[in-house]
Design a protein around this motif. Sequence first.
Motif, mmCIF file in Angstrom:
data_model
loop_
_atom_site.group_PDB
_atom_site.id
_atom_site.type_symbol
_atom_site.label_atom_id
_atom_site.label_comp_id
_atom_site.label_asym_id
_atom_site.label_seq_id
_atom_site.Cartn_x
_atom_site.Cartn_y
_atom_site.Cartn_z
ATOM 1 N N ALA A 261 6.264 12.931 -25.075
ATOM 2 C CA ALA A 261 5.577 13.676 -26.134
ATOM 3 C C ALA A 261 4.134 13.970 -25.731
ATOM 4 C CB ALA A 261 5.601 12.869 -27.430
ATOM 5 N N TYR A 262 3.562 13.046 -24.922
ATOM 6 C CA TYR A 262 2.176 13.214 -24.465
ATOM 7 C C TYR A 262 2.013 14.528 -23.708
ATOM 8 C CZ TYR A 262 -1.960 12.307 -21.603
ATOM 9 O OH TYR A 262 -3.161 12.411 -20.960
ATOM 10 N N PHE B 186 1.799 17.304 -26.141
ATOM 11 C CA PHE B 186 0.868 17.105 -27.250
ATOM 12 C C PHE B 186 -0.262 18.131 -27.196
ATOM 13 C CE2 PHE B 186 -1.955 14.770 -30.051
ATOM 14 C CZ PHE B 186 -1.031 14.241 -30.940
ATOM 15 N N PRO B 187 -0.442 18.919 -28.257
ATOM 16 C CA PRO B 187 -1.517 19.902 -28.220
ATOM 17 C C PRO B 187 -2.880 19.221 -28.157
ATOM 18 C CG PRO B 187 -0.393 19.913 -30.349
ATOM 19 C CD PRO B 187 0.306 18.919 -29.515
ATOM 20 N N ARG B 188 -3.634 19.560 -27.140
ATOM 21 C CA ARG B 188 -4.951 18.926 -26.933
ATOM 22 C C ARG B 188 -5.899 19.251 -28.076
ATOM 23 N NH1 ARG B 188 -4.133 15.088 -24.137
ATOM 24 N NH2 ARG B 188 -2.136 15.476 -25.051
ATOM 25 N N MET B 189 -6.858 18.378 -28.265
ATOM 26 C CA MET B 189 -7.972 18.598 -29.209
ATOM 27 C C MET B 189 -7.498 18.838 -30.637
ATOM 28 S SD MET B 189 -10.416 18.653 -26.903
ATOM 29 C CE MET B 189 -11.883 19.567 -27.294
ATOM 30 N N THR B 190 -6.374 18.280 -30.990
ATOM 31 C CA THR B 190 -5.873 18.538 -32.348
ATOM 32 C C THR B 190 -6.220 17.424 -33.319
ATOM 33 O OG1 THR B 190 -3.786 17.635 -31.638
ATOM 34 C CG2 THR B 190 -3.951 20.029 -31.709
ATOM 35 N N VAL B 191 -6.509 16.243 -32.764
ATOM 36 C CA VAL B 191 -6.801 15.117 -33.652
ATOM 37 C C VAL B 191 -8.316 14.977 -33.776
ATOM 38 C CG1 VAL B 191 -6.415 12.673 -34.078
ATOM 39 C CG2 VAL B 191 -4.689 14.011 -32.917
ATOM 40 N N THR B 192 -8.902 15.671 -34.690
ATOM 41 C CA THR B 192 -10.361 15.595 -34.830
ATOM 42 C C THR B 192 -10.759 14.777 -36.034
ATOM 43 O OG1 THR B 192 -10.333 17.656 -36.036
ATOM 44 C CG2 THR B 192 -10.805 17.783 -33.691
ATOM 45 N N HIS B 193 -9.833 14.576 -36.932
ATOM 46 C CA HIS B 193 -10.178 13.840 -38.141
ATOM 47 C C HIS B 193 -9.229 12.684 -38.356
ATOM 48 C CE1 HIS B 193 -13.503 15.838 -39.977
ATOM 49 N NE2 HIS B 193 -13.370 15.072 -41.031
ATOM 50 N N THR C 248 7.262 8.465 -26.084
ATOM 51 C CA THR C 248 5.823 8.656 -26.317
ATOM 52 C C THR C 248 5.199 9.386 -25.137
ATOM 53 O OG1 THR C 248 5.855 6.557 -27.491
ATOM 54 C CG2 THR C 248 3.696 7.444 -26.941
#
Lengths: 260, 105
Positions: free
Chosen positions: B94-95, B98-105, B91
């Motif tokens: 992977a952090y 991890f592409p930033r700002m991708t989890v918006t919804h 984890t």
Amino acid sequence: MDIPYTVETRPDTGLYNAKVGIWLFLASEVMLFGALFSSYILLRVGAPEGYWPRGWLNVPIGTVNTLVLITSSITTVMAWASLKMNQFGRFKVFHACTLLLAMTFVCIKSYEYHDKFTHYEITLKDGRFADGHMVANDPKADHVVISGRYVQDRKDLFDLEVRKAPHHHEELTIRRSEIAKMERYGPWHHTYLAIYFTLTGLHALHVIGGAIVIGFLWGPGSKLWKTDPERFTNRVEISGLFWHFVDLVWIFLFPVLYLI
Amino acid sequence: MTAQAQEDFTHHVRRYLYVFYALLFGTLITVGASYIPFGNHAFNIAVALVIACAKAFLVAGFFMHLISERKMIYGLLIFTACFFLGLMFLTLSAYADFPRMTVTH
């Protein structure tokens, strides 16, 4: 043919077989919940600043549910201890309490789910957002009524800061022609809700599964006490270990989902 | 069960009750601490997780009897802990990707 080592311990492990079995099963459960916690971490750190919800869950209700589960843990261990002390009547009372507490937990969780599924975020065509619980949604009517509030910036819906300043909610009548999009607070609404429903749903299934086993041991399964009390006591211990694991998972779920 | 064994077991039962009270207290402390603004939100997260770990130790140690369990179970749990730590290491690694700002919804 008798199943070996149901009561007496195996010489190589020093344990009766079911105990080794339940611990192996719990080890696999650790990995199952571990993977979901890992997903939670990645989703949370991947969310842009201000877009990870805070205050979407009811802390007092979550606290009560935590206390319910902890209490069910002590009644489970007391049920087992009663059998060890040869007090079958007390076992029945303690395990009945465990069952009632398990049902209480599931009822409270269902209420929380219902609360989320009646909660709507409505995107209006003028760019504003209306957020609140549905009061009237008659498909034949040209409007919907929610108990909630309007916000200009969607970001205002994410950090409710309920502990600092409670929002004023009022009944809002919104014409359908003004609505661009209307969505419930279901798992599809936000990644937080997706992981919340996945984690708590899986946990609730464990609670229900554990309660079925405990119910069996409390009811028809308790006949074994008359013929083979030690084996029955071991069965109660095994179901108890599973139940404590369910409690243990909730001990982490509660702060992670409700508080931080 | 002999009188001595009965007495020993009563002692155990009393210990379960103390653990129960500690767990109730721990829950209230967890909730209370979440209302305290420590200045840094990461500190609030750390406090909540430390209390959760303490509560987990009480449940696993006393209710699940891990305090006085057989070596076989300890071996099994050490094995599990290694895999769990490996999972968390994955984890963390992977952090970094991890592409930033991708989890918006």
